[in-house]
Motif scaffolding. Sequence first.
Motif, PDB file in Angstrom:
ATOM      1  N   LEU A 174      -9.766 -15.908   1.655  1.00 52.68           N
ATOM      2  CA  LEU A 174      -9.719 -16.176   3.037  1.00 52.68           C
ATOM      3  C   LEU A 174      -8.013 -15.992   3.469  1.00 52.68           C
ATOM      4  N   VAL A 175      -7.136 -16.352   2.639  1.00 52.87           N
ATOM      5  CA  VAL A 175      -5.742 -16.049   2.807  1.00 52.87           C
ATOM      6  C   VAL A 175      -5.539 -14.748   2.685  1.00 52.87           C
ATOM      7  N   ALA A 176      -6.261 -14.001   1.820  1.00 45.37           N
ATOM      8  CA  ALA A 176      -6.012 -12.581   1.500  1.00 45.37           C
ATOM      9  C   ALA A 176      -6.495 -11.798   2.747  1.00 45.37           C
ATOM     10  N   MET A 177      -7.739 -12.351   3.457  1.00 49.15           N
ATOM     11  CA  MET A 177      -8.149 -11.615   4.356  1.00 49.15           C
ATOM     12  C   MET A 177      -6.980 -11.595   5.747  1.00 49.15           C
ATOM     13  N   ALA A 178      -6.619 -12.862   5.720  1.00 50.09           N
ATOM     14  CA  ALA A 178      -5.424 -12.767   6.883  1.00 50.09           C
ATOM     15  C   ALA A 178      -4.335 -11.966   6.591  1.00 50.09           C
ATOM     16  N   CYS A 179      -3.804 -11.648   5.365  1.00 46.36           N
ATOM     17  CA  CYS A 179      -2.667 -10.991   5.044  1.00 46.36           C
ATOM     18  C   CYS A 179      -3.379  -9.569   5.185  1.00 46.36           C
ATOM     19  N   PHE A 180      -4.452  -8.968   4.635  1.00 39.76           N
ATOM     20  CA  PHE A 180      -4.647  -7.826   4.936  1.00 39.76           C
ATOM     21  C   PHE A 180      -5.259  -7.183   6.086  1.00 39.76           C
ATOM     22  N   VAL A 181      -5.570  -8.048   6.892  1.00 46.21           N
ATOM     23  CA  VAL A 181      -5.919  -7.693   8.407  1.00 46.21           C
ATOM     24  C   VAL A 181      -4.484  -7.456   9.000  1.00 46.21           C
ATOM     25  N   GLY A 182      -3.519  -8.158   8.781  1.00 42.64           N
ATOM     26  CA  GLY A 182      -2.217  -8.017   9.349  1.00 42.64           C
ATOM     27  C   GLY A 182      -1.672  -6.552   8.963  1.00 42.64           C
ATOM     28  N   THR A 183      -1.797  -6.464   7.635  1.00 32.24           N
ATOM     29  CA  THR A 183      -1.246  -5.149   7.083  1.00 32.24           C
ATOM     30  C   THR A 183      -1.988  -3.853   7.779  1.00 32.24           C
ATOM     31  N   ALA A 184      -3.271  -4.085   7.826  1.00 35.07           N
ATOM     32  CA  ALA A 184      -4.111  -2.837   8.234  1.00 35.07           C
ATOM     33  C   ALA A 184      -3.912  -2.639   9.869  1.00 35.07           C
ATOM     34  N   LEU A 185      -3.516  -3.618  10.676  1.00 33.32           N
ATOM     35  CA  LEU A 185      -3.447  -3.497  11.886  1.00 33.32           C
ATOM     36  C   LEU A 185      -1.942  -2.858  12.114  1.00 33.32           C
ATOM     37  N   ALA A 186      -0.884  -3.307  11.223  1.00 35.19           N
ATOM     38  CA  ALA A 186       0.278  -2.763  11.556  1.00 35.19           C
ATOM     39  C   ALA A 186       0.652  -1.392  10.691  1.00 35.19           C
ATOM     40  N   GLY A 187      -0.536  -1.010   9.927  1.00 34.30           N
ATOM     41  CA  GLY A 187      -0.406   0.379   9.464  1.00 34.30           C
ATOM     42  C   GLY A 187       0.471   0.359   8.232  1.00 34.30           C
ATOM     43  N   ALA A 188       0.489  -0.833   7.467  1.00 34.34           N
ATOM     44  CA  ALA A 188       1.557  -0.979   6.327  1.00 34.34           C
ATOM     45  C   ALA A 188       0.882  -1.456   5.085  1.00 34.34           C
ATOM     46  N   GLU A 189      -0.282  -0.799   4.871  1.00 30.39           N
ATOM     47  CA  GLU A 189      -1.238  -1.100   3.636  1.00 30.39           C
ATOM     48  C   GLU A 189      -0.515  -0.520   2.641  1.00 30.39           C
ATOM     49  N   LYS A 190       0.687  -1.083   2.014  1.00 30.09           N
ATOM     50  CA  LYS A 190       1.354  -0.900   0.787  1.00 30.09           C
ATOM     51  C   LYS A 190       1.298  -1.951  -0.096  1.00 30.09           C
ATOM     52  N   ASN A 191       1.275  -1.803  -1.346  1.00 30.82           N
ATOM     53  CA  ASN A 191       1.182  -2.783  -2.282  1.00 30.82           C
ATOM     54  C   ASN A 191       0.297  -3.951  -2.262  1.00 30.82           C
ATOM     55  N   THR A 192      -0.782  -3.439  -2.115  1.00 34.67           N
ATOM     56  CA  THR A 192      -1.954  -4.516  -1.852  1.00 34.67           C
ATOM     57  C   THR A 192      -2.510  -5.428  -3.094  1.00 34.67           C
ATOM     58  N   VAL A 193      -1.990  -4.835  -4.230  1.00 40.65           N
ATOM     59  CA  VAL A 193      -1.906  -5.716  -5.271  1.00 40.65           C
ATOM     60  C   VAL A 193      -1.355  -6.837  -5.419  1.00 40.65           C
ATOM     61  N   ILE A 194       0.043  -6.559  -4.956  1.00 45.13           N
ATOM     62  CA  ILE A 194       1.095  -7.815  -4.777  1.00 45.13           C
ATOM     63  C   ILE A 194       0.401  -8.654  -3.574  1.00 45.13           C
ATOM     64  N   ILE A 195      -0.016  -8.240  -2.471  1.00 51.86           N
ATOM     65  CA  ILE A 195      -0.346  -9.109  -1.246  1.00 51.86           C
ATOM     66  C   ILE A 195      -1.709  -9.793  -2.044  1.00 51.86           C
ATOM     67  N   GLU A 196      -2.652  -9.044  -2.531  1.00 51.02           N
ATOM     68  CA  GLU A 196      -3.677  -9.821  -3.031  1.00 51.02           C
ATOM     69  C   GLU A 196      -3.361 -11.163  -4.040  1.00 51.02           C
ATOM     70  N   LYS A 197      -2.526 -10.708  -4.830  1.00 49.73           N
ATOM     71  CA  LYS A 197      -1.962 -11.790  -5.877  1.00 49.73           C
ATOM     72  C   LYS A 197      -1.356 -12.988  -5.107  1.00 49.73           C
ATOM     73  N   TYR A 198      -0.258 -12.847  -4.226  1.00 52.08           N
ATOM     74  CA  TYR A 198       0.276 -14.110  -3.640  1.00 52.08           C
ATOM     75  C   TYR A 198      -0.847 -14.604  -2.680  1.00 52.08           C
ATOM     76  N   ALA A 199      -1.549 -13.951  -1.988  1.00 48.86           N
ATOM     77  CA  ALA A 199      -2.461 -14.671  -0.984  1.00 48.86           C
ATOM     78  C   ALA A 199      -3.514 -15.472  -1.890  1.00 48.86           C
ATOM     79  N   ASN A 200      -4.128 -14.936  -2.960  1.00 45.57           N
ATOM     80  CA  ASN A 200      -4.738 -15.365  -3.865  1.00 45.57           C
ATOM     81  C   ASN A 200      -4.239 -16.873  -4.473  1.00 45.57           C
ATOM     82  N   ASP A 201      -2.781 -16.764  -5.011  1.00 51.09           N
ATOM     83  CA  ASP A 201      -2.102 -17.892  -5.103  1.00 51.09           C
ATOM     84  C   ASP A 201      -1.987 -19.061  -4.211  1.00 51.09           C
ATOM     85  N   ILE A 202      -1.788 -18.597  -2.992  1.00 51.36           N
ATOM     86  CA  ILE A 202      -1.498 -19.478  -2.079  1.00 51.36           C
ATOM     87  C   ILE A 202      -2.920 -20.247  -1.528  1.00 51.36           C
ATOM     88  N   GLY A 203      -3.823 -19.612  -1.571  1.00 50.27           N
ATOM     89  CA  GLY A 203      -5.210 -20.139  -1.323  1.00 50.27           C
ATOM     90  C   GLY A 203      -5.652 -21.179  -2.573  1.00 50.27           C
TER      91      GLY A 203
END
Length: 190
Positions: free
Chosen positions: A86-115
């Motif tokens: 769910l945290v990853a979902m929020a992060c990825f939605v933001g990056t997708a809408l901003a057109g900034a889908e870089k480093n998705t592996v890093i985003i997935e890792k920190y989002a999962n850790d926060i969750g």
Amino acid sequence: MDQDSLETSWSKAPLTTSLHMATGLLLAGQKAIADLPIDDYKKVRAQSYILSRLLQSVNGQHMDVTNGIQTEAEYIEMVKKKSGSLVAMACFVGTALAGAEKNTVIIEKYANDIGIAAQIDNDIDALYRWDEKNDIKAKKKSLPVLYMLASKRDNLLKQYFSNHIDYNELYAQKEKVIQQMEQEGAFLLC
């Protein structure tokens, strides 16, 4: 969804009401994304992230309510799906809408850790609030509980989970249960 609260205003509402509210909010979010004045590719990517991460969360929630968790690794995998997604979902939605889908592996890792960290914190909180939370009564195996069940020392949680004492006997000694968890290092582990 897991009905871990005993008598809060949210838990007093029928489960169907809670499901309808959650569904309504999800649909309102989808509609808000669809109505954004940005290119369709970004909207489709954002909605794809919502769907994939919600499915992961539902899978994790199912793992939680079926109460089949036996190991620390299974617990971490369950909360990664249940809360991290769910945290990853929020992060990825933001990056997708901003057109900034870089480093998705890093985003997935920190989002999962926060969750995961948030869920562990929630589980610890439930161990201090037996009058409001249902986790102990339902014999949920959170990370600190798993730690106590694996302990070489006899403890009240082991006795309860192995049906040597019932919930009322355990509840009468809840302060001792918490003290045992603190002394054994269950909370420190978390």
